[in-house]
Design an enzyme around this catalytic site. Structure first.
Site, PDB file in Angstrom:
ATOM      1  CE  LYS A 128      26.728  67.333 -36.440  1.00 29.06           C
ATOM      2  NZ  LYS A 128      26.030  68.585 -36.143  1.00 29.06           N
ATOM      3  CG  ASP A 168      28.375  69.704 -33.752  1.00 23.72           C
ATOM      4  OD1 ASP A 168      27.209  70.111 -33.839  1.00 23.72           O
ATOM      5  OD2 ASP A 168      28.728  68.910 -32.861  1.00 23.72           O
TER       6      ASP A 168
HETATM    7  P1  NDP Z   1      31.498  74.180 -28.767  1.00 27.23           P
HETATM    8  O1  NDP Z   1      32.596  73.212 -28.962  1.00 27.23           O
HETATM    9  O2  NDP Z   1      31.676  75.582 -29.210  1.00 27.23           O
HETATM   10  O3  NDP Z   1      31.066  74.217 -27.235  1.00 27.23           O
HETATM   11  C1  NDP Z   1      30.653  73.093 -26.524  1.00 27.23           C
HETATM   12  C2  NDP Z   1      30.546  73.515 -25.083  1.00 27.23           C
HETATM   13  O4  NDP Z   1      29.909  72.502 -24.326  1.00 27.23           O
HETATM   14  C3  NDP Z   1      31.906  73.741 -24.454  1.00 27.23           C
HETATM   15  O5  NDP Z   1      31.777  74.790 -23.541  1.00 27.23           O
HETATM   16  C4  NDP Z   1      32.161  72.401 -23.764  1.00 27.23           C
HETATM   17  O6  NDP Z   1      33.072  72.499 -22.690  1.00 27.23           O
HETATM   18  C5  NDP Z   1      30.773  72.137 -23.242  1.00 27.23           C
HETATM   19  N1  NDP Z   1      30.542  70.749 -22.889  1.00 27.23           N
HETATM   20  C6  NDP Z   1      30.809  69.631 -23.572  1.00 27.23           C
HETATM   21  N2  NDP Z   1      30.395  68.556 -22.900  1.00 27.23           N
HETATM   22  C7  NDP Z   1      29.810  69.025 -21.767  1.00 27.23           C
HETATM   23  C8  NDP Z   1      29.159  68.437 -20.674  1.00 27.23           C
HETATM   24  N3  NDP Z   1      29.023  67.107 -20.594  1.00 27.23           N
HETATM   25  N4  NDP Z   1      28.650  69.251 -19.704  1.00 27.23           N
HETATM   26  C9  NDP Z   1      28.787  70.575 -19.777  1.00 27.23           C
HETATM   27  N5  NDP Z   1      29.415  71.197 -20.784  1.00 27.23           N
HETATM   28  C10 NDP Z   1      29.915  70.421 -21.756  1.00 27.23           C
HETATM   29  O7  NDP Z   1      30.207  73.518 -29.456  1.00 27.23           O
HETATM   30  P2  NDP Z   1      28.867  74.219 -29.940  1.00 27.23           P
HETATM   31  O8  NDP Z   1      28.496  75.327 -29.027  1.00 27.23           O
HETATM   32  O9  NDP Z   1      29.013  74.479 -31.395  1.00 27.23           O
HETATM   33  O10 NDP Z   1      27.841  73.012 -29.803  1.00 27.23           O
HETATM   34  C11 NDP Z   1      27.100  72.771 -28.600  1.00 27.23           C
HETATM   35  C12 NDP Z   1      25.888  71.915 -28.931  1.00 27.23           C
HETATM   36  O11 NDP Z   1      25.063  72.599 -29.880  1.00 27.23           O
HETATM   37  C13 NDP Z   1      26.188  70.556 -29.568  1.00 27.23           C
HETATM   38  O12 NDP Z   1      25.213  69.622 -29.145  1.00 27.23           O
HETATM   39  C14 NDP Z   1      26.013  70.826 -31.048  1.00 27.23           C
HETATM   40  O13 NDP Z   1      25.709  69.657 -31.770  1.00 27.23           O
HETATM   41  C15 NDP Z   1      24.831  71.779 -31.014  1.00 27.23           C
HETATM   42  N6  NDP Z   1      24.661  72.599 -32.201  1.00 27.23           N
HETATM   43  C16 NDP Z   1      25.644  73.454 -32.629  1.00 27.23           C
HETATM   44  C17 NDP Z   1      25.440  74.251 -33.731  1.00 27.23           C
HETATM   45  C18 NDP Z   1      26.418  75.285 -34.160  1.00 27.23           C
HETATM   46  O14 NDP Z   1      26.082  76.064 -35.057  1.00 27.23           O
HETATM   47  N7  NDP Z   1      27.595  75.357 -33.591  1.00 27.23           N
HETATM   48  C19 NDP Z   1      24.196  74.137 -34.533  1.00 27.23           C
HETATM   49  C20 NDP Z   1      23.199  73.274 -33.946  1.00 27.23           C
HETATM   50  C21 NDP Z   1      23.456  72.524 -32.853  1.00 27.23           C
HETATM   51  P3  NDP Z   1      34.658  72.315 -22.879  1.00 27.23           P
HETATM   52  O15 NDP Z   1      35.175  73.691 -23.124  1.00 27.23           O
HETATM   53  O16 NDP Z   1      35.080  71.729 -21.595  1.00 27.23           O
HETATM   54  O17 NDP Z   1      34.885  71.401 -24.062  1.00 27.23           O
END
Ligand code: NDP
Length: 447
Positions: A128, A168
């Protein structure tokens, strides 16, 4: 030393050697606690110092990332790549760009990634990386200059057979494009060194949708095993990023109604169900705040704050935002409101207290390292296509993803039952993921 004492002694060393790294301690403790029956059945692992080796990253790379912002000012961020374990394949795991990224966060994510990647049944090890740089609010030019500087250093340590990063939080199609362009320019090679690439330059169809879709494929199997289904259910999805959006679409396709989603400022709610395409355009295309949704959706409401979303009544909760977003208090609110199923799209979104509350209340609980493995599994399918210089159709990739997720669920279910914890899919995921890596490490000697 019995298995219990062995685990306690390794945990004590991890805490001493990695002071203050609370996220990493939490992830290691969660895994090791569930491995007790396995270590009792396999004393040879202790004799080989296997757990001591497993909790120590093979390599930690930490570097300065200098770049120039639009006003001409020099900015300095810190970059990381943690190559945790390559017993079963090249290091594989995403890059996270967010201001709260620390070595502890990257270490916990890298550690989880070892077991997740093993669960996919594909040949990928755990790694990572990331930076405390946040693309939010930066111009495209600033993001590009940052990515070019980050890759200038990272390129020395990665390669299609060594270490293959992906996206991520904060690293989506735009960032992957800039990172790939710089890698290609520095090395003069055109290889599958990153996944999540655009479709015109080696990306895989269905990669964008894979993590969110995979969460729902896993949830569907878990519900089915317990005599339930998505059909007619009310669903809450936290976050509105890559994972959240496509999980919400798939849950809807399966007959559920998604009533709430969030970002890091607050959440939107509509009892009639959200207009998911509008959420997608807002977040994916316009990079806007989720509160703007209510401007042209009069039946929807917006509330500030992240944890309020867990007070919304639902049958199924899909936390898809970030680590530790559901604490014990939020878990109890979900339970009191009749939620029967929680499946983790984000990495480690539930605190240990929340997980215990769900399990004690009989809530079906799908742990992140199994439920969100669809993203990395499809990344591995992207690597296969890159190696073959060939592309599968969306339907072909999606069908493979579906099979992988069904298999992951079955393996978690079987491992939990075999080691005396039927229905404990969190323990099942840890055990099933661990066994393959442990076998490979035993075969390869003390390395
Ligand atoms: P993105 O950056 O696309 O989206 C993250 C989202 O979460 C945004 O909407 C962000 O809001 C929101 N967010 C962040 N912190 C908080 C919080 N404290 N409360 C509510 N919303 C919050 O990331 P991903 O969708 O790629 O990743 C999301 C999760 O999934 C992470 O934990 C990541 O490690 C996990 N993951 C992702 C994978 C992937 O393929 N992308 C694979 C496996 C796991 P804002 O717009 O305000 O930043």
């Amino acid at each position: 030393m019995n298995a219990n004492e062995y685990i306690e002694s390794v945990l004590a060393t991890v805490k001493k050697r990695n002071p203050g790294e609370s996220e990493f301690h939490q992830a290691v403790e969660e895994v090791l606690e569930t491995l007790k029956p396995v270590l009792e059945a396999h004393p040879e692992y202790q004799a080989a110092g296997l757990i001591e080796r497993l909790v120590e990253p093979e390599r930690i790379i930490k570097f300065r990332v200098p770049w120039v912002d639009d006003s001409g000012k020099v900015q300095v961020n810190r970059g990381y790549r943690i190559q945790f374990n390559n017993a079963i394949g090249p290091y594989k795991g995403g890059l996270r760009f967010r201001e709260n990224v620390t070595e502890s966060v990257i270490k916990f994510l890298g550690f989880e990634q070892i077991f997740k990647n093993s669960l996919t049944s594909l040949p990928i090890g755990g790694g990572k990386g990331g930076s405390d740089f946040d693309p939010k609010g930066k111009s495209d030019g600033e993001v590009m200059r940052f990515c070019q500087s980050f890759m200038t250093e990272l390129s020395k340590y990665i390669g299609p057979d060594t270490d293959v990063p992906a996206g991520d939080i904060g690293v989506g199609a735009r960032e992957i494009g800039f990172l790939y362009g710089q890698y290609k320019r520095l090395t003069d090679t055109y290889t599958g060194v990153l996944t999540g690439k655009g479709l015109t330059y080696g990306g895989s169809l269905a990669r964008k949708e894979a993590t969110g879709f995979g969460v729902c494929y896993f949830t569907k199997e878990m519900l089915k095993a317990n005599g339930k289904s998505f059909d007619g259910s009310t669903v809450v999805v936290s976050g509105s990023g890559n994972v959240a959006i496509y999980a919400a679409f798939k849950a809807t396709e399966y007959g559920a109604k998604v009533v709430a989603m969030s970002d890091s400022n607050g959440y939107i709610y509509d009892a009639n169900g959200l207009d998911l395409e509008a959420v997608r355009v807002l977040k994916e295309e316009k990079r806007a705040r989720i509160k703007e949704y209510v401007a042209d959706h009069p039946t929807a409401t917006y509330a500030d704050g992240c944890s309020g979303i867990w007070t919304v009544k639902c049958d199924i909760a899909l936390p898809c935002a970030t680590q530790n977003e559901i604490d014990e208090d939020s878990a109890n609110k979900l339970i009191a409101n009749g939620c029967c199923c929680v499946c983790e799209g984000a990495n480690m979104p539930s605190t240990p207290g929340a997980i215990a509350a769900f399990q004690n209340a009989g809530v079906f609980f799908g742990p992140a390292k199994a439920a969100n493995a669809g993203g990395v599994a499809t990344s591995a399918l992207e690597m296969s296509q890159n190696s073959m210089r060939y592309s599968w159709t969306f339907e072909e990739v999606d069908a493979k993803l579906h099979d992988i997720m069904v298999n992951i669920f079955k393996n978690c279910e079987a491992a939990a039952a075999r080691y005396g914890m039927p229905g404990n899919y969190a323990a099942g995921a840890n055990i099933a993921g661990f066994l393959k890596v442990a076998d490979a490490m035993m075969a390869q000697g003390v390395v």
